[in-house]
Structures are given as structure tokens and as C-alpha cells.
Design an enzyme around this catalytic site. Structure first.
Site, short mmCIF file in Angstrom:
data_model
loop_
_atom_site.label_atom_id
_atom_site.label_comp_id
_atom_site.label_asym_id
_atom_site.label_seq_id
_atom_site.Cartn_x
_atom_site.Cartn_y
_atom_site.Cartn_z
N CYS A 106 -27.30 -38.42 -45.67
CA CYS A 106 -27.91 -37.73 -46.81
C CYS A 106 -26.89 -37.08 -47.74
O CYS A 106 -26.21 -37.76 -48.49
CB CYS A 106 -28.93 -36.73 -46.30
SG CYS A 106 -30.20 -36.34 -47.51
N HIS A 224 -32.63 -39.48 -41.59
CA HIS A 224 -32.44 -38.51 -40.53
C HIS A 224 -33.65 -38.63 -39.63
O HIS A 224 -34.31 -39.64 -39.64
CB HIS A 224 -32.16 -37.10 -41.07
CG HIS A 224 -33.13 -36.58 -42.05
ND1 HIS A 224 -34.26 -35.91 -41.68
CD2 HIS A 224 -33.14 -36.65 -43.40
CE1 HIS A 224 -34.91 -35.57 -42.77
NE2 HIS A 224 -34.28 -36.01 -43.82
#
Lengths: 276, 446
Positions: A106, A224
Site C-alpha cells: 500500500c 493487505h
């Protein structure tokens, strides 16, 4: 037992560098570290985790056989950017180019790109390790949030599999699952390959069907959840590559029982009617 | 005029939905009222100038703290109504007003007490300036819904900066909240945990507020209660913990450190706004009953079940700590992980819970919920390294873990296996807690 398995007597060891755990650890990111550590320990691979927080000595970085960096809040990302001075960036670049495997999630994935363009046009320079850039289209565009299922891009990337101890023969493509939550849209350049192809969810930008990027052995991704517990093949790929780069030899990994991992993955696949 | 009509409509809807047992009757009347008149909340509150409005907000403890405040005020014969059953968005608040007002919009109460969702606080502060605003804490919670901790803190700070008369009741052990209070220039009182009850230990990893909110330097913590709550000071700009009201003489009616905070928050508010003294507070607390699913105890065929809502990392760590404190030799635990909207769709937060600290002591673990296997995986990887090393190829940790995708079955078997004199501890996420209550009170399983 296959002769390529690690002989028990020889203790391999790995040092994993966790970049900025105090700042870049937002979405259960430490789960990735726990998984890497356990999967090494279960195979008798000695593992040391270095916590590289602001002010760390750049020489420590070069002692790492694998790197991990998670996502962060904006404010915390600024502190990280200030700490990533020239020497650290150069060391990091060289390591990635030398094939040191890494996982960048990310915010870290975006940071390794060329730049991040804010909604108001301000460009924040990235580290330029991945050939990609990210744009935030502004508040009128929704964040890309939700479960994601993607298929590993098989021709460019092969998953280490405990059963195949001798080579990375390309296998049937496999699904990875996770959760994404990002405002920025990432676009890949020519010098990186997509990490995976989106089956359900948004991926890099919600438009071109790509998810993440892979360059040498460094993986950048929006997944994630965290990514590694439910996708242990990625964890094993990183471990195997790290050992091979360190020991300059082909190394097979012992099989582990991943039945729970498989079930956790299937729950998500079933929910979205994705065929396994 | 329109509001009377909306109240009437709302009442009819509530009535119908309760007769038909449709559920969700608690937020529909408000939903409709706000659609037809977005100023409904503001106007009805303004119509009642003597009504004191109190808001409670925070990641954890809103419901328990509100229940405590309500209980203390009622014991003092102060008339108070509250948006029960966790209806803490604007539609829930409007529904609560409809339920408690007369048809002409009069609220014949002394106090309107609302627990407010973290995201909604700025909207609610647009509607009314409360007499008292209690801010309990700010932890990571449902990042997919709330965004990051800093985003929420900024929203709160902006909304609070527009207030002029409110009195703030702030957790003074929380650096970010202390900073918000000091920036606001409103009258602020701070509650906290007595330092003698804090311990010296490393900051846990799941902390979002360990950098100075004023100058970004890393804070020094002399002692810690849990998570990022503690005795802090910035080595650079000298921003530090305020002196807090700790009410050491009051015994909280519920176990757990977090309930010391909830109790102290409620005590500080009723003391400062209503002049209720410590002696009375203690007396009143002696007959307090906990809120739904918050250490609520059920008895089914002579077997005891305690439900501890566990919906985010900090709350979960606190639940675990409490189970470890209370349990004797027994350790019957059922963990339920759902990923519906009220739980947050993203379950990655379970990796921020410190299961490592207790997993090796647990023998009888049941796991259920929408994300049964995610939780099972988390526990598999929480097992200590040492015990794994001896069984490398057969790391079949799920031996200890009994997984059930079906919650009815999980509860049924957990109860069957529960010895008579022991307690089954159930740790559910929010929607799972509601399901558990439904199963236990409907006794569907027996």
C-alpha cells in the site's frame, strides 16, 4: 526425503528488515512478519527481525536478506520520507536490483514508485525503485475499498511450492485474496510487471485490471488483510528467494500443512463465486 | 408543525415494526424524519431550551459509559433518555427523540444523552452544542469505514473548534485527545487512571498516537495503562499529560482497566455538571447492570456464559486480559469473527491483537463466524515458537482449535462440553454479539 530439502544439520539463517514498524504498520501489517518468521522457524531456518525505525544506521539495511514495509497514515509517511536520506535510498535501490526480495504494501508500494500526485496537483517524489506512479483523483472519487481476489500473473512470476523442490516450474495460476483500501490510483510503467490480475476488486487503479507490481524479487501490492497469512505461497516465495540470493544456490522448502490457509481463502472465493 | 407529523409517523412505524417483529424498528422513524426534514434534530432540541444534551464518543466504551451516566443520573432522580441499542448514527438519535417526545415535540426530560458514532460527531455538533461532551479514547477501529486514526482526530478537532459553550470531559491519558482539548479553548476536565495502577512496559505495537500531536517528536511514556494510554511527555516541546481525576476511592462496577476509564468518565461528568459527589456515586454504582454484551452473563441450564464484546484490537486485548484475570482452571473460549458492515469488512485488525500472550494457556478454543478460518489462522500463528519447533512437519495447531462455520453449532457444542461449574467466555464482534444474544435469549439451540 528429497535431497534438495534443507539438510537438518545445516542451519540456514535469514535477516528480515522491517522498515519503519513504528510508523508504517497500519492494517495488521505485522501479521506478514509473524507469518514469515513462523514459516522460517517451522523449517529450522533461523530468523532475525530487524526493526528499522527512524534514525537507523543505513549499514544495517545492507545486512538484510529480505525487506518488508507496510502502509501508513499520511502524517507518518512524511516522517518516513524525511528519514529516507540519500544513503538509505541508494542502499535500498542496490539491494532491490541485486534481487533481495521484499514486500511493500500500500503506502510503501506507492513510496517505491516515481511519484505520488495529490488531488491538487502537488507531486511528491517517490524513491523511483518501481517504474510506476500514483495519482489521487480527489475527494469526489471514492476510495477503493473491499475484498479482492486476483490471479498471479503466471508467465512472469512463479510461485515456490514445497512439493516442487527442484525448480520454479510455472504452475497453474493461483488465486490470491486480500483486502484493499486506497485512495491513490497506481499506473505501471514498462519496467515493472503486474504482480497479479484482478478477478474481483479494484487493484492498481480500478481500470486496467492489474494488481501490484513485481520488479526483480520485490513485490509491491495493495493487498493487505494481511496478505501473507492467507497467501502462504507468497511468503514461501520470499523466503526461498531470500535464501537463494543469500546462499547463491537453489534451495527447496519443506512442505507445511496449509489446510487452514486454504479454507480461509476458499471462504472468500466462494462468497464471490470465483472458481478455485 | 411538520415535526409533530414526523413524530406521529415515527411512532406508528415503531408500533407496526414491533408488532410484526421486524427488527430495525429503532432507526427507521428517525431515518424517515430526517429525510423529510433534515433539521429535525436541531429543531426538536431547540424547542426544549431546558433540556441538557450530553454526548459520549470514543472507539470503545460509549455504551457502557452512557449506561453508567444514565444510571447515576436516574438514581439522583434526574430524568434522562438515551439512544439505546447502539443506534448511534443521526437516524438513531432522531428515532430516540421521536420515541421520547410528546406529539407536539416536547421532551419532558432533564437530560438527553446520546452516544455518537465516531464519524457522526461532527454532524451531530452541527445540530446542537452539547452541555457536556465526553471523549473516551481513539483507537484503531474499522479502517475501511472510519479511515485512519488521524483522519478521525482531525475531524473531531475541527468540529470541536466551532463550539463555544460545551464542557469537555476528556481522557487525559490519551495524547491526541489531550491535544484536541487544549487546542479547543473550551473548559475541559480530564479523567484518567491512577498512576499507581499503570505499569512500566513497552508500548504495544498497535499504537497510533505515540508521536507528539504538537511537534511530531516521539513521546516518552513513563508508565502505561494499555495501548497508548499512559503518562506521557514530549521530550522536545514539553507537551505532557494533564493532571487527571482518577477517583481512586470509587470501585468500578465492572472488571477490567477499561471500565475504570468508563467509570471515571461518568463520575467526572455527573460530579461537574450535576454536583453528585463521590460518596453518592459509589452508592449508586452498587446496583448497576451492564449493557448488552458487555460482560453480560447468561445462564442456560445451569451453565454460565459471559459475553465480552471484542470488536477492535484494543477492545480484544482488554477482553483477553479480563478473561485471564477471571478464569480459574477453566478456559472455555468461543471467539466469533464476523465481517459485516457493523463489524468492519476488513478483518486484518485481528493481527494487531496480542493473542501471543495468552494462547499457550488455552486448551479449549472454539472459533466461529463469517471469518472462522481467518481467526483460526491468526491463532495458529500465535502459538509460541518453542512448542512448534518440536513438531515441524505436523504443525497441526488446529488440534486445539475447534472451528465451526455455523454459530448455532459452535455454541451448542461449546455448551455441551462445558463442565457444570465453569464459565464459557464468548468474545464476539458486534454483529456476532447480537447473534449470540438472539441464540441465547431465544434459546434456539436447546
Amino acid at each position: 526425503m528429497n535431497k534438495n530439502y534443507l539438510p537438518k544439520a545445516i542451519r540456514h539463517s535469514l535477516t528480515i528488515g522491517w522498515l519503519y514498524p513504528d510508523l508504517m504498520s497500519t492494517y495488521g501489517d505485522r501479521g506478514n512478519i509473524i507469518v514469515l518468521q513462523k514459516r522460517c522457524e517451522w523449517r529450522n531456518i533461523e530468523v532475525k527481525i530487524l526493526h528499522l525505525n527512524p534514525g537507523f544506521d543505513h549499514k544495517l539495511l545492507a545486512t538484510c536478506n529480505m525487506l518488508f514495509m507496510g502502509g501508513a497514515q499520511d502524517k507518518q509517511q512524511q516522517i518516513v520520507a524525511q528519514d529516507l536520506k540519500k544513503e538509505k535510498v541508494e542502499t535500498l535501490k542496490k539491494m532491490v536490483d541485486d534481487g533481495v526480495p521484499g514486500l511493500y504494501i500500500c503506502g510503501a508500494y506507492q513510496l517505491l514508485g516515481k511519484y505520488y500526485k495529490e488531488a491538487d496537483g502537488t507531486k511528491i517524489l517517490g524513491l523511483g525503485i518501481f517504474d510506476l506512479y500514483t495519482e489521487n483523483p480527489g475527494e469526489n472519487h471514492p476510495r477503493l475499498i473491499g475484498n479482492i481476489i486476483a490471479e498471479l500473473a503466471g508467465s512472469t512470476w512463479q510461485v515456490a511450492d514445497g512439493k516442487k523442490t527442484t525448480s520454479y516450474a510455472p504452475q497453474a495460476t493461483r488465486h490470491i485474496v486480500g483486502f484493499e483500501n486506497h485512495g491513490g490510483r497506481t499506473y505501471l510503467g514498462k519496467n515493472v510487471k503486474p504482480f497479479a490480475k484482478v478477478i474481483k476488486g479494484f487493484g492498481n487503479n480500478g481500470e486496467d485490471g492489474t494488481e501490484g507490481a513485481i520488479y526483480k524479487n520485490a513485490i509491491g501490492t495493495y493487498l493487505h488483510g494481511p496478505i501473507l497469512p492467507k497467501n502462504p505461497e507468497i511468503a514461501d516465495y520470499l523466503i526461498k528467494k531470500a535464501l537463494e540470493v543469500k546462499y547463491k544456490d537453489e534451495i527447496g522448502l519443506e512442505d507445511l500443512d496449509d489446510s487452514l490457509e486454504q479454507k480461509a481463502k476458499e471462504i472468500i472465493e466462494k462468497r464471490y463465486n470465483v472458481k478455485v | 408543525m411538520i415535526n409533530s407529523f414526523l413524530i406521529l409517523i415515527g411512532r406508528i412505524i415503531s408500533k407496526i415494526s414491533s408488532i410484526l417483529n421486524l427488527g430495525s424498528g429503532s432507526t427507521w422513524p428517525g431515518h424517515i424524519a430526517l429525510n423529510l426534514n433534515p433539521k429535525f434534530i436541531r429543531q426538536t432540541i431547540n424547542r426544549n431550551p431546558d433540556l441538557k444534551v450530553i454526548l459520549t464518543v470514543g472507539t470503545n466504551g460509549k455504551t457502557t459509559t452512557s449506561k453508567l451516566i444514565k444510571h447515576l443520573l436516574e438514581q439522583e432522580k434526574i430524568k434522562v433518555f438515551y439512544n439505546e441499542s447502539g443506534a448511534n448514527l443521526l437516524n438513531g438519535i432522531a428515532s430516540s427523540i421521536i420515541k421520547h417526545s410528546t406529539l407536539n415535540g416536547s421532551l419532558n426530560y432533564d437530560v438527553a444523552l446520546f452516544e455518537v458514532d465516531e464519524n457522526i460527531l461532527p454532524l451531530m455538533l452541527n445540530e446542537t452544542e452539547p452541555q457536556g461532551l465526553v471523549i473516551l479514547n481513539l483507537f484503531r477501529d474499522q479502517l475501511d469505514r472510519y479511515g485512519e486514526v488521524n483522519t478521525i482526530a482531525n475531524k473531531w478537532s475541527n468540529a470541536i473548534s466551532k463550539l463555544t459553550k460545551s464542557i469537555l470531559f476528556i481522557n487525559g491519558d490519551d495524547p491526541k485527545l489531550t491535544h484536541i482539548a487544549k487546542e479547543s479553548k473550551l473548559k475541559s476536565y480530564f479523567f484518567g487512571l491512577d498512576e499507581s495502577k499503570m505499569i512500566k512496559r513497552d508500548l504495544p505495537h498497535d499504537v497510533d498516537s505515540v508521536y507528539c500531536p504538537s511537534c511530531q517528536n516521539k513521546l516518552n511514556f513513563k508508565k502505561i495503562a494499555y495501548s497508548h494510554l499512559g503518562d506521557f511527555i514530549c521530550p522536545n516541546c514539553e507537551f505532557k499529560k494533564e493532571k487527571t481525576h482518577t477517583f481512586v476511592e470509587i470501585k468500578p462496577p465492572l472488571p477490567g482497566t477499561y471500565n475504570v476509564y468508563n467509570t471515571n468518565a461518568a463520575a467526572l461528568l455527573v460530579k461537574k455538571l450535576f454536583g453528585i459527589d463521590e460518596k453518592k456515586i459509589q452508592k449508586y454504582l452498587d446496583n448497576f447492570k451492564p449493557a448488552f454484551g458487555r460482560q453480560e452473563i447468561f445462564e442456560i441450564e445451569g451453565k454460565k456464559i459471559m459475553v465480552l464484546l471484542s470488536k477492535n484490537p484494543t477492545g480484544f486485548n482488554q477482553s483477553i486480559e479480563m478473561v485471564m484475570e477471571m478464569k480459574q482452571d477453566d478456559d472455555n473460549i468461543l471467539i466469533i469473527l464476523n465481517d459485516r458492515i457493523p463489524d468492519g469488512r476488513d478483518v486484518s485488525w485481528i493481527w494487531d491483537v496480542d493473542f501471543e500472550e495468552f494462547i499457550d494457556d488455552m486448551d479449549n478454543m472454539f472459533i466461529s463466524g463469517d471469518r472462522t478460518y481467518d481467526m483460526a489462522l491468526r491463532l495458529k500463528y500465535a502459538n509460541s515458537s518453542k512448542s512448534q519447533k518440536s513438531k515441524i512437519k505436523s504443525q497441526n495447531y488446529n488440534l486445539k482449535l475447534k472451528t465451526f462455520e455455523n454459530l448455532n453449532e459452535a455454541i451448542k457444542i461449546a455448551l455441551e462440553e462445558l463442565p457444570r461449574n465453569e464459565i464459557l467466555y464468548i468474545l464476539p464482534t458486534y454483529s456476532a454479539m447480537l447473534e449470540v444474544r438472539k441464540i441465547l435469549t431465544g434459546k434456539k439451540i436447546l
